[in-house]
Scaffold this motif. Sequence first.
Motif, PDB file in Angstrom:
ATOM      1  N   HIS A  49      -6.088 -19.292  -7.612  1.00  7.99           N
ATOM      2  CA  HIS A  49      -7.249 -19.376  -6.721  1.00  7.99           C
ATOM      3  C   HIS A  49      -8.312 -18.347  -7.063  1.00  7.99           C
ATOM      4  O   HIS A  49      -9.495 -18.550  -6.809  1.00  7.99           O
ATOM      5  N   VAL A  50      -7.893 -17.206  -7.598  1.00  4.99           N
ATOM      6  CA  VAL A  50      -8.833 -16.138  -7.940  1.00  4.99           C
ATOM      7  C   VAL A  50      -8.466 -15.562  -9.301  1.00  4.99           C
ATOM      8  O   VAL A  50      -7.353 -15.745  -9.792  1.00  4.99           O
ATOM      9  N   TYR A  79      -0.319  -7.400  -3.126  1.00  2.00           N
ATOM     10  CA  TYR A  79      -0.226  -7.461  -1.666  1.00  2.00           C
ATOM     11  C   TYR A  79      -1.242  -8.421  -1.060  1.00  2.00           C
ATOM     12  O   TYR A  79      -0.986  -9.068  -0.062  1.00  2.00           O
ATOM     13  N   GLY A  80      -2.417  -8.517  -1.666  1.00  2.00           N
ATOM     14  CA  GLY A  80      -3.450  -9.404  -1.135  1.00  2.00           C
ATOM     15  C   GLY A  80      -3.449 -10.794  -1.741  1.00  2.00           C
ATOM     16  O   GLY A  80      -4.385 -11.567  -1.537  1.00  2.00           O
ATOM     17  N   ASP A  86      13.076  -5.880   5.180  1.00  2.00           N
ATOM     18  CA  ASP A  86      11.901  -5.443   4.410  1.00  2.00           C
ATOM     19  C   ASP A  86      11.326  -6.618   3.625  1.00  2.00           C
ATOM     20  O   ASP A  86      11.162  -6.543   2.415  1.00  2.00           O
ATOM     21  N   LEU A  87      11.015  -7.705   4.310  1.00  2.00           N
ATOM     22  CA  LEU A  87      10.544  -8.915   3.631  1.00  2.00           C
ATOM     23  C   LEU A  87       9.057  -8.788   3.328  1.00  2.00           C
ATOM     24  O   LEU A  87       8.210  -8.923   4.207  1.00  2.00           O
ATOM     25  N   ARG A  88       8.739  -8.509   2.075  1.00  2.00           N
ATOM     26  CA  ARG A  88       7.353  -8.415   1.621  1.00  2.00           C
ATOM     27  C   ARG A  88       7.300  -8.854   0.168  1.00  2.00           C
ATOM     28  O   ARG A  88       8.330  -8.994  -0.490  1.00  2.00           O
ATOM     29  N   ARG A  89       6.101  -9.072  -0.322  1.00  2.00           N
ATOM     30  CA  ARG A  89       5.929  -9.531  -1.699  1.00  2.00           C
ATOM     31  C   ARG A  89       6.549  -8.539  -2.679  1.00  2.00           C
ATOM     32  O   ARG A  89       6.560  -7.339  -2.440  1.00  2.00           O
ATOM     33  N   ARG A 143     -13.175  -0.082 -10.242  1.00  2.00           N
ATOM     34  CA  ARG A 143     -11.990  -0.642  -9.579  1.00  2.00           C
ATOM     35  C   ARG A 143     -11.808  -2.094 -10.010  1.00  2.00           C
ATOM     36  O   ARG A 143     -12.707  -2.702 -10.588  1.00  2.00           O
ATOM     37  N   VAL A 144     -10.660  -2.629  -9.691  1.00  2.00           N
ATOM     38  CA  VAL A 144     -10.377  -4.038  -9.954  1.00  2.00           C
ATOM     39  C   VAL A 144     -11.039  -4.879  -8.874  1.00  2.00           C
ATOM     40  O   VAL A 144     -10.966  -4.552  -7.685  1.00  2.00           O
ATOM     41  N   VAL A 145     -11.707  -5.972  -9.299  1.00  2.00           N
ATOM     42  CA  VAL A 145     -12.354  -6.869  -8.333  1.00  2.00           C
ATOM     43  C   VAL A 145     -11.786  -8.272  -8.494  1.00  2.00           C
ATOM     44  O   VAL A 145     -11.371  -8.676  -9.578  1.00  2.00           O
ATOM     45  N   TYR A 146     -11.776  -8.997  -7.383  1.00  2.00           N
ATOM     46  CA  TYR A 146     -11.309 -10.386  -7.363  1.00  2.00           C
ATOM     47  C   TYR A 146     -12.514 -11.307  -7.243  1.00  2.00           C
ATOM     48  O   TYR A 146     -13.429 -11.039  -6.455  1.00  2.00           O
TER      49      TYR A 146
END
Length: 201
Positions: free
Chosen positions: A163-164, A147-148, A139-142, A174-177
Amino acid sequence: MTDFAIRPEDLQAQLAAVLGDRAQTSLALGELTVHVNAANYRDVMQTLQTAAGCQFEQLIDLCGVDYSTYRDVGTDGPRFGVTVHLLSVSLNQRVRVKVLCPDDDLPLVASVNDLWNSANWYEREAFDLFGIVFEGHADLRRILTDYGFIGHPFRKDFPLSGHVEMRYDAERQRVVYEPVSIEPREITPRIIREENYGGLH
């Protein structure tokens, strides 16, 4: 459990005999380190867990390392590595294991999650923050970043400002980048030259 831990020199000799040419050992400041290449890492870890005189039942820490700045001082070699600390409760002894990832573009080592369950989140953290891939991890994930998220923030070439940046947009609800809006800066310590500073006359 034994009352007294084995002397580091004796443990070094013991592990050197058990591991043979699959690993090298070094002793500094009373602490033993096993250096192993990525091809032998999984096999050596299994031996350390089960072999008589080793019996390291617990993995108490695992972390990624970025050695990129070592090249600035003339030390060459792989950029990424993994450091693991093992504990034998039954024999009252500890050991550090270091493995280097042979490919800087795709840092990869075997997972030891099925040997020690405690490696699960540690390996996910090293994957998230350094980009080290643990082959065989189910289950290798952040685990700490979104996630993005782009990049790996503990790499030494990752910008301090990132970077952002993100914010909550009330219109879109909503949350924006967005691209980072602050300029990189060098932090300089403030020097106070007042004669009476600190109540000194």
